[in-house]
Scaffold this motif. Structure first.
Motif, mmCIF file in Angstrom:
data_model
loop_
_atom_site.group_PDB
_atom_site.id
_atom_site.type_symbol
_atom_site.label_atom_id
_atom_site.label_comp_id
_atom_site.label_asym_id
_atom_site.label_seq_id
_atom_site.Cartn_x
_atom_site.Cartn_y
_atom_site.Cartn_z
ATOM 1 N N TYR A 1 0.848 -1.192 0.000
ATOM 2 C CA TYR A 1 0.000 0.000 0.000
ATOM 3 C C TYR A 1 0.887 1.247 0.000
ATOM 4 N N TYR A 2 0.481 2.244 -0.796
ATOM 5 C CA TYR A 2 1.323 3.405 -1.048
ATOM 6 C C TYR A 2 0.595 4.709 -0.765
ATOM 7 N N ALA A 3 1.380 5.701 -0.343
ATOM 8 C CA ALA A 3 0.934 7.089 -0.288
ATOM 9 C C ALA A 3 1.615 7.815 -1.444
ATOM 10 N N LEU A 4 0.840 8.384 -2.343
ATOM 11 C CA LEU A 4 1.365 9.038 -3.544
ATOM 12 C C LEU A 4 1.171 10.546 -3.431
ATOM 13 N N SER A 5 2.232 11.295 -3.707
ATOM 14 C CA SER A 5 2.176 12.754 -3.604
ATOM 15 C C SER A 5 2.995 13.372 -4.729
ATOM 16 N N VAL A 6 2.867 14.687 -4.885
ATOM 17 C CA VAL A 6 3.632 15.369 -5.931
ATOM 18 C C VAL A 6 5.004 15.786 -5.430
ATOM 19 N N GLU A 7 5.174 15.833 -4.111
ATOM 20 C CA GLU A 7 6.472 16.183 -3.547
ATOM 21 C C GLU A 7 7.041 14.995 -2.789
ATOM 22 N N ARG A 8 8.358 14.903 -2.765
ATOM 23 C CA ARG A 8 9.002 13.822 -2.028
ATOM 24 C C ARG A 8 8.679 13.919 -0.531
ATOM 25 N N LYS A 9 8.630 15.143 -0.025
ATOM 26 C CA LYS A 9 8.248 15.370 1.371
ATOM 27 C C LYS A 9 7.138 16.409 1.393
ATOM 28 N N THR A 10 6.127 16.173 2.169
ATOM 29 C CA THR A 10 5.036 17.123 2.274
ATOM 30 C C THR A 10 4.859 17.551 3.720
ATOM 31 N N ARG A 11 4.484 18.804 3.921
ATOM 32 C CA ARG A 11 4.333 19.328 5.272
ATOM 33 C C ARG A 11 2.911 19.192 5.799
ATOM 34 N N HIS A 12 2.014 18.646 5.000
ATOM 35 C CA HIS A 12 0.628 18.548 5.448
ATOM 36 C C HIS A 12 0.559 17.650 6.678
ATOM 37 N N PRO A 13 -0.042 18.121 7.778
ATOM 38 C CA PRO A 13 -0.056 17.327 9.016
ATOM 39 C C PRO A 13 -0.791 16.004 8.880
ATOM 40 N N CYS A 14 -1.807 15.943 8.023
ATOM 41 C CA CYS A 14 -2.556 14.695 7.846
ATOM 42 C C CYS A 14 -1.703 13.634 7.157
ATOM 43 N N VAL A 15 -0.906 14.058 6.189
ATOM 44 C CA VAL A 15 -0.021 13.109 5.500
ATOM 45 C C VAL A 15 1.002 12.551 6.478
ATOM 46 N N ALA A 16 1.564 13.423 7.302
ATOM 47 C CA ALA A 16 2.539 12.969 8.297
ATOM 48 C C ALA A 16 1.911 11.974 9.271
ATOM 49 N N ALA A 17 0.671 12.225 9.681
ATOM 50 C CA ALA A 17 -0.013 11.333 10.615
ATOM 51 C C ALA A 17 -0.269 9.971 9.983
ATOM 52 N N ILE A 18 -0.635 9.958 8.707
ATOM 53 C CA ILE A 18 -0.926 8.697 8.010
ATOM 54 C C ILE A 18 0.332 7.856 7.883
#
Length: 297
Positions: free
Chosen positions: A269-286
């Motif tokens: 299972y993958y988390a896909l984003s446009v940036e290698r690192k994202t600052r969105h708090p929800c992404v970090a929590a996931i």
């Protein structure tokens, strides 16, 4: 420089042509072509050259593409940071879920996003992976959750972070489980089987396993929705494969037992984003909580 023209150029470069880009951002090919011509005139150099039926970036176009990648990525990051900045305003989290992903897995992965110590408004879209990745590329989504790291029909490849994996087991009604002779998995040859659709990573993994094991199986049904497949399984229509992480849930809802585990078969299972690192708090929590609900990546 007109940044709208730059945005159009960036999309044509990412999608590999004017027609694909026009479909992705809902602009006519004629308008798109005219806007790029205006950008080239303002810069004083061509950004594309024609190569057969395809457009190819010139040397100047390569440079412009690199700067545009960084500029629009920073713009998306700025939006993420500022969106929930005013105190008392909920953080908006826009996430896409691939329609091939079991709903229970999607919920387990997304649950940490709404368990933060701040108010979160989640906007969840379920669609085919290729459509979700196009939305992600246009910065209309913050994240996509999927069982595949990319899609062949999408030119622009996202940054894929593997959240974890799950082993795969076969489940069946106890009456079906009594059928057949021999050990697992050979006994599956005497039991009708239900399988997920071909777009599912689980289906692809099982197909390779069946071929490797030289099994001859009877397919009684194919389902895009795993919950519906499990419902048919409870009615003795057939045994079916499922992520091992969902066994407790499936067996708690009805008379199902585990026939056995498919050796060497896993679903990632993958988390896909446009940036290698994202600052969105929800992404970090996931990403931080995934290890608790899945096997380590």
């Amino acid at each position: 420089m007109n940044y709208k023209h730059l945005f159009y150029f960036w999309n044509v470069a990412r999608h590999g042509g004017i027609l694909r880009a026009s479909e992705a951002i809902h602009i006519s090919p004629q308008t798109l072509s005219g806007q790029i011509k205006l950008l080239e005139e303002s810069l004083g150099t061509p950004l594309f050259r024609q190569r057969g039926r395809r457009l190819e970036l010139t040397e100047a176009g390569d440079v412009a593409r690199e700067y545009a990648d960084e500029m629009f990525s920073l713009g998306a990051e700025l939006e993420q940071v500022i969106r929930g900045y005013p105190r008392g305003r909920p953080v908006e989290f826009r996430v896409g879920v691939s329609d091939a992903l079991p709903k229970s897995v999607a919920y387990r992965l997304l649950r940490p996003a709404i368990s933060l110590d701040k108010e979160v408004r989640i906007v969840c879209r379920e669609w085919r992976l290729d459509r979700l990745l196009n939305e992600l590329g246009q910065h209309r989504l913050d994240l996509v959750i999927s069982d595949a790291p990319t899609h062949a029909a999408v030119d622009a490849k996202p940054y894929a972070q593997r959240l974890g994996r799950s082993a795969v087991v076969f489940l069946a009604h106890p009456e079906l489980a009594k059928r057949g002779s021999g050990d697992f998995p050979e006994r599956l040859q005497d039991i009708p089987l239900l399988f997920p659709g071909e777009d599912s990573a689980l289906r692809n993994a099982i197909d390779r396993w069946v071929k490797r094991r030289n099994l001859r199986l009877y397919t009684a049904g194919i389902f895009d929705d795993m919950a519906l497949m499990a419902a048919f399984g409870r009615e003795k229509i057939g045994a079916f494969p499922a992520p091992a992480t969902l066994v407790d849930e499936f067996t708690a809802d009805g008379p199902l037992v585990v026939l056995g585990q498919a050796d060497g078969v896993y679903v990632d299972y993958y988390a896909l984003s446009v940036e290698r690192k994202t600052r969105h708090p929800c992404v970090a929590a996931i990403t931080a909580a995934a290890r608790d609900s899945l096997e380590p990546a």
